[in-house]
Design a protein around this motif. Structure first.
Motif, mmCIF file in Angstrom:
data_model
loop_
_atom_site.group_PDB
_atom_site.id
_atom_site.type_symbol
_atom_site.label_atom_id
_atom_site.label_comp_id
_atom_site.label_asym_id
_atom_site.label_seq_id
_atom_site.Cartn_x
_atom_site.Cartn_y
_atom_site.Cartn_z
ATOM 1 N N ALA A 134 35.902 -42.029 -39.150
ATOM 2 C CA ALA A 134 36.034 -42.631 -37.819
ATOM 3 C C ALA A 134 34.722 -42.522 -37.047
ATOM 4 O O ALA A 134 34.297 -43.492 -36.399
ATOM 5 N N LEU A 135 34.077 -41.368 -37.110
ATOM 6 C CA LEU A 135 32.778 -41.212 -36.429
ATOM 7 C C LEU A 135 31.768 -42.213 -36.974
ATOM 8 O O LEU A 135 31.030 -42.840 -36.207
ATOM 9 N N LYS A 136 31.747 -42.359 -38.280
ATOM 10 C CA LYS A 136 30.826 -43.312 -38.903
ATOM 11 C C LYS A 136 31.153 -44.735 -38.449
ATOM 12 O O LYS A 136 30.270 -45.507 -38.078
ATOM 13 N N GLN A 171 28.988 -42.985 -34.287
ATOM 14 C CA GLN A 171 28.764 -41.718 -33.599
ATOM 15 C C GLN A 171 28.067 -40.764 -34.566
ATOM 16 O O GLN A 171 28.201 -40.899 -35.782
ATOM 17 N N PRO A 172 27.348 -39.782 -34.024
ATOM 18 C CA PRO A 172 26.700 -38.809 -34.920
ATOM 19 C C PRO A 172 27.761 -38.040 -35.684
ATOM 20 O O PRO A 172 28.862 -37.845 -35.191
ATOM 21 N N PRO A 189 32.176 -41.359 -20.553
ATOM 22 C CA PRO A 189 32.974 -42.449 -19.992
ATOM 23 C C PRO A 189 32.639 -43.831 -20.552
ATOM 24 O O PRO A 189 33.466 -44.727 -20.520
ATOM 25 N N THR A 190 31.458 -44.014 -21.093
ATOM 26 C CA THR A 190 31.088 -45.328 -21.621
ATOM 27 C C THR A 190 31.449 -45.477 -23.086
ATOM 28 O O THR A 190 31.255 -46.532 -23.665
ATOM 29 N N ARG A 191 31.955 -44.399 -23.664
ATOM 30 C CA ARG A 191 32.264 -44.387 -25.104
ATOM 31 C C ARG A 191 31.017 -44.696 -25.921
ATOM 32 O O ARG A 191 31.089 -45.225 -27.009
ATOM 33 N N GLY A 192 29.874 -44.371 -25.353
ATOM 34 C CA GLY A 192 28.607 -44.603 -26.038
ATOM 35 C C GLY A 192 28.375 -43.561 -27.105
ATOM 36 O O GLY A 192 29.162 -42.648 -27.304
#
Length: 162
Positions: free
Chosen positions: A22-24, A28-29, A70-73
């Motif tokens: 999911a992170l990949k 996301q790192p 909050p930005t889901r960045g």
């Protein structure tokens, strides 16, 4: 990704693979992130729900994020508050996910799929909350549900997995 498991049992390897995938998928790192995931009793989750949310009821999953995203960045260890980084490991601790095993069993039965699938769904749902996703608004809920299904299907964790 490092996940500190408590009472997860035989499904922890599937859950770890799912959350890393999911992170990949979310770009996301992975290596620089850690979280905890615990399986608890109805009494424990009800106590936590009352203490932290003011809701005196058993729930399926609770998430306690340590980073405001909050930005889901994309999470960045260098730009996060120092207290969110584990001094011992140097990894960004994104928070804790707590799952009620009894509620997961009930929901798996209600939805007609395996406990493994329900634990994976709840783990992913909890981690998405740690990453800044929410479902307060209907549009956000639809987006979050669609994303969960997308990731679960991509990782081949389907509703018919018994």
């Amino acid at each position: 990704m490092t996940i500190y498991f408590t009472n997860v049992g035989i499904h922890k390897f599937t859950i770890k693979r799912l959350l890393e995938g999911a992170l990949k998928y979310l770009k996301q790192p992975n290596r620089d992130v850690e979280m905890s995931l615990s399986i608890v009793s109805p009494e424990d989750i009800q106590r936590l729900n009352k203490q932290f949310r003011g809701v005196d009821a058993v729930t399926d999953v609770l998430s306690f994020p340590t980073v405001d995203n909050p930005t889901r960045g994309v999470l960045d260890v260098k730009s996060c508050p120092a207290d969110a980084v584990n001094e011992r490991t140097g990894k960004l601790n994104i928070g804790d996910v707590i799952i009620c095993l009894e509620r997961a069993k009930e929901q798996a039965n209600d939805f007609g799929h395996s406990l493994k699938r329900e634990l994976c769904f709840l783990s992913l749902h909890g981690m998405l909350h740690l990453l800044g996703y929410d479902h307060v608004e209907q549009e956000d809920e639809q987006q979050m549900m669609a994303l969960q299904e997308e990731i679960l299907n991509k990782m081949r964790i389907t509703r018919d997995a018994r």
